[in-house]
Write a protein that holds these residues in place. Structure first.
Motif, PDB file in Angstrom:
ATOM      1  N   LYS A  26       0.867  -1.184   0.000  1.00 31.04           N
ATOM      2  CA  LYS A  26       0.000   0.000   0.000  1.00 31.04           C
ATOM      3  C   LYS A  26       0.898   1.227   0.000  1.00 31.04           C
ATOM      4  O   LYS A  26       1.548   1.515   1.002  1.00 31.04           O
ATOM      5  CB  LYS A  26      -0.904   0.030   1.233  1.00 31.04           C
ATOM      6  N   LYS A  28       3.844   3.346   0.074  1.00 29.94           N
ATOM      7  CA  LYS A  28       5.253   3.079   0.379  1.00 29.94           C
ATOM      8  C   LYS A  28       5.431   1.982   1.429  1.00 29.94           C
ATOM      9  O   LYS A  28       6.538   1.722   1.865  1.00 29.94           O
ATOM     10  CB  LYS A  28       5.933   4.363   0.865  1.00 29.94           C
ATOM     11  N   GLN A  29       4.341   1.362   1.862  1.00 28.16           N
ATOM     12  CA  GLN A  29       4.429   0.313   2.876  1.00 28.16           C
ATOM     13  C   GLN A  29       4.270  -1.061   2.262  1.00 28.16           C
ATOM     14  O   GLN A  29       3.444  -1.269   1.370  1.00 28.16           O
ATOM     15  CB  GLN A  29       3.364   0.500   3.952  1.00 28.16           C
ATOM     16  N   ARG A  31       3.774  -5.116   3.500  1.00 26.24           N
ATOM     17  CA  ARG A  31       3.518  -6.052   4.601  1.00 26.24           C
ATOM     18  C   ARG A  31       4.176  -7.376   4.240  1.00 26.24           C
ATOM     19  O   ARG A  31       3.979  -7.903   3.145  1.00 26.24           O
ATOM     20  CB  ARG A  31       2.026  -6.251   4.814  1.00 26.24           C
ATOM     21  N   ARG A  44      11.029  -6.039  14.555  1.00 30.35           N
ATOM     22  CA  ARG A  44      11.267  -4.878  13.704  1.00 30.35           C
ATOM     23  C   ARG A  44      12.565  -4.244  14.189  1.00 30.35           C
ATOM     24  O   ARG A  44      12.933  -4.353  15.358  1.00 30.35           O
ATOM     25  CB  ARG A  44      10.114  -3.869  13.851  1.00 30.35           C
TER      26      ARG A  44
END
Length: 77
Positions: A26, A28-29, A31, A44
């Motif tokens: 989505k 610049k992200q 998953r 993370r």
């Protein structure tokens, strides 16, 4: 550093035990889904760095001696 390009739904395998799959994109992200044995810890980067900082701080304090610990654990009668 190895740089790979993957599309939605495609995977990367690391050895026989670790699989990383692109689950969603989505904007610049991205998953990622990670399958790995339970004996691997996965964090993370910002969480990992915080853990490292906390470990360094904890190592600076002198450890509680066993003698002092024994005194703390004695039950009053």
């Amino acid at each position: 550093m190895l740089v790979l390009t993957r599309k939605l739904g495609e995977c990367i395998n690391i050895g026989d035990e670790i699989k990383i799959q692109v689950i969603d994109i989505k904007g610049k992200q991205v998953r990622l889904g990670i399958e790995a044995p339970v004996n691997y810890t996965i964090h993370r980067e910002e969480v990992y760095m915080r853990i490292q900082e906390e470990n360094k701080l904890a190592a600076k304090h002198s450890p509680l001696s066993l003698k002092k610990l024994g005194g703390l654990l004695k039950m009053k009668k």
